[in-house]
Design a protein around this motif. Structure first.
Motif, PDB file in Angstrom:
ATOM      1  N   PRO A 246      40.324  34.159  39.883  1.00 55.14           N
ATOM      2  CA  PRO A 246      40.015  35.526  40.612  1.00 55.14           C
ATOM      3  C   PRO A 246      38.608  35.522  41.094  1.00 55.14           C
ATOM      4  N   THR A 381      43.841  50.975  32.984  1.00 54.43           N
ATOM      5  CA  THR A 381      43.811  50.729  34.350  1.00 54.43           C
ATOM      6  C   THR A 381      44.315  49.214  34.780  1.00 54.43           C
ATOM      7  N   VAL A 382      44.426  49.009  35.993  1.00 54.38           N
ATOM      8  CA  VAL A 382      45.119  47.657  36.260  1.00 54.38           C
ATOM      9  C   VAL A 382      43.956  46.872  36.753  1.00 54.38           C
ATOM     10  N   ASP A 383      42.941  47.470  37.656  1.00 56.69           N
ATOM     11  CA  ASP A 383      42.005  46.477  38.269  1.00 56.69           C
ATOM     12  C   ASP A 383      40.736  47.334  38.015  1.00 56.69           C
TER      13      ASP A 383
END
Ligand code: XMP
Length: 429
Positions: A246, A381-383
């Motif tokens: 990422p 949270t996801v991101d």
């Protein structure tokens, strides 16, 4: 090399990481490469069984039609044009995509489902040995997931040719520096230089209340300490780095081409010109964790929650003082202990305490006492762009409150932050 590979050519689709993950989920290794890779470069990649040109519409990047190298079409492996438009549109539905991908990957390319951590580690060990030869490697080992997994992999590949430097800047959580030393020096028998730089960092930070100034000081001082250690060592040619996939797939239009394998490392002076060793650069975060687990790292290191680079420094709000920093560290340790004991560790994305630079009146031992409040924060949270607050059972909040107010010096109140992001950020500064 033990793994077959499907190459995805990046035509600017932000869906490519998903596609790579879908192929890896089939048990086949997949990498994303820039659309203008040459036939020679493609041929040099190990065990390529097929190529996918993905993007909609294909062959157009940033509105400009590009000539995807003609020779890719003549590649000696099958090529799939995964157009969204045209007469054979690429399926959107997850099951249909899986079927279409399986058909291509296994049916047409004849790839083997041989992507697993054992093979990945074996391949990386070979690649690291080829790259490094008999030279020496240096690694800044913070104890975070990525640097710990790189360290374990490099130890397996080159053993004592690796020197790890662990800088204790005084802003780590309770027990962390000790765990790094125990795992890497005692259990893995690594060359580990432990640098106690606590006074140095805290002296530099004294009286600095602005959060961005604090971050800058911590970052700059870290590079300075690391550089000093690097200069004391002879003959270091390589620098290990915990870059992960990422980090290099920043957006759909930025291709892997942007990553250079040899450049000087941000912040280090020009004359310390190391070549990088980045064995995790093709792994997603969950794969990095699986790799760490396969290398025998403890769960506490592999599954730990995200922790900011400036550490507790941005949770000791305003100008850092040693006593308040200790209050942050001790209260954080109690919060983590109680979350672990009550099944919330691994369930809640991030949780910590912050102690502001203000006091309120309270009562201790029958007397008025001005002490700090301690803020608890627990979010999911996801991101990390938005976050919701964990619904922590009230009885547990009360228990944590009782422990912190009785066990942590200087804290007389505990507050639970109910604010989602937005409007709050996850950290308090
Ligand atoms: P915020 O507070 O911006 O945090 O909602 C989002 C995520 O980023 C982490 N964070 C940092 N990580 N250096 C880091 O490496 C920093 O300076 C920093 N500030 C915030 C934060 O812990 C959360 O996971």
């Amino acid at each position: 090399m033990k793994q077959d590979m499907i190459v995805i050519l990046d035509l600017g689709s932000d869906e490519n990481p998903r596609l790579a993950r879908e192929i890896r989920a089939l048990g086949v290794y997949s990498e994303i490469h820039p659309h203008d890779i040459t036939a020679e470069e493609l041929a040099a990649l190990p065990n390529v069984k097929g190529v996918i040109l993905n993007g909609g519409p294909n062959r157009i990047v940033d509105g400009v039609e590009i000539d995807v190298a003609k020779d890719i079409y003549n590649a000696p492996v099958p090529v799939l044009l995964a157009d969204h438009k045209g007469d054979k549109p690429w399926p959107v539905d997850a099951e249909a995509r899986k079927e279409a991908l399986s058909n291509f990957v296994f049916g047409i390319c004849g790839a083997q489902a041989n992507w697993n951590m054992e093979n990945f580690i074996a391949d990386q060990v070979d690649l690291i040995r080829q790259q490094v030869g008999d030279k020496k490697v240096l690694l800044a080992l913070s104890g975070g997931v990525d640097s710990s997994v790189v360290a374990a992999l490099l130890i397996k590949a080159v053993g004592k040719q690796l020197t790890c430097v662990h800088v204790n800047h005084g802003l780590l959580r309770k027990g962390e520096p000790e765990e790094v030393v125990r795992v890497f020096r005692d259990e893995m028998d690594a060359n580990l230089i432990y640098v106690d730089a606590v006074d140095r960092f805290l002296d530099k930070l004294a009286g600095v209340a602005d959060p961005e100034s604090k971050r800058k000081i911590i970052g700059a001082e870290f590079i300075r300490v690391f550089e000093e250690e690097a200069r004391k060592l002879d003959g270091i040619a390589f620098l290990g780095q915990g870059t992960i996939y990422p980090d290099i797939i920043e957006s759909g239009t930025k291709t892997v081409k942007a990553v250079k394998s040899h450049h000087n490392v941000g912040g280090l002076p020009e004359d310390l010109d190391f070549e990088l060793v980045e064995p995790l650069k093709m792994l997603f975060k969950d794969e990095v964790r699986a790799c760490g687990k396969a290398l025998g790292l403890p769960d506490s290191m592999v599954y730990r929650q995200p922790f900011p680079g400036p550490g507790l420094g941005v949770r000791c709000l305003g100008a850092i003082t040693r006593d308040r920093l200790e209050a942050v560290r001790e209260s954080d340790a109690i919060l983590r202990e109680e979350f672990a004991a009550n099944g919330l560790e691994g369930k809640v994305w991030q949780y910590f305490t912050a102690v502001p630079d203000l006091k309120s009146v309270g009562v201790r031992d029958g007397k008025r006492a001005d002490e700090w409040p301690c803020i608890l924060r627990a979010v999911n949270t996801v991101d990390a762009m938005t976050a919701t607050v964990e619904d922590v059972p009230f009885a547990l909040l009360q228990k944590i409150t009782a422990r912190i107010t009785s066990e942590v010096k200087g804290i007389n109140r505990v507050l639970y932050d109910l604010t989602p992001k937005p409007t709050g950020t996850i950290e308090w500064e």
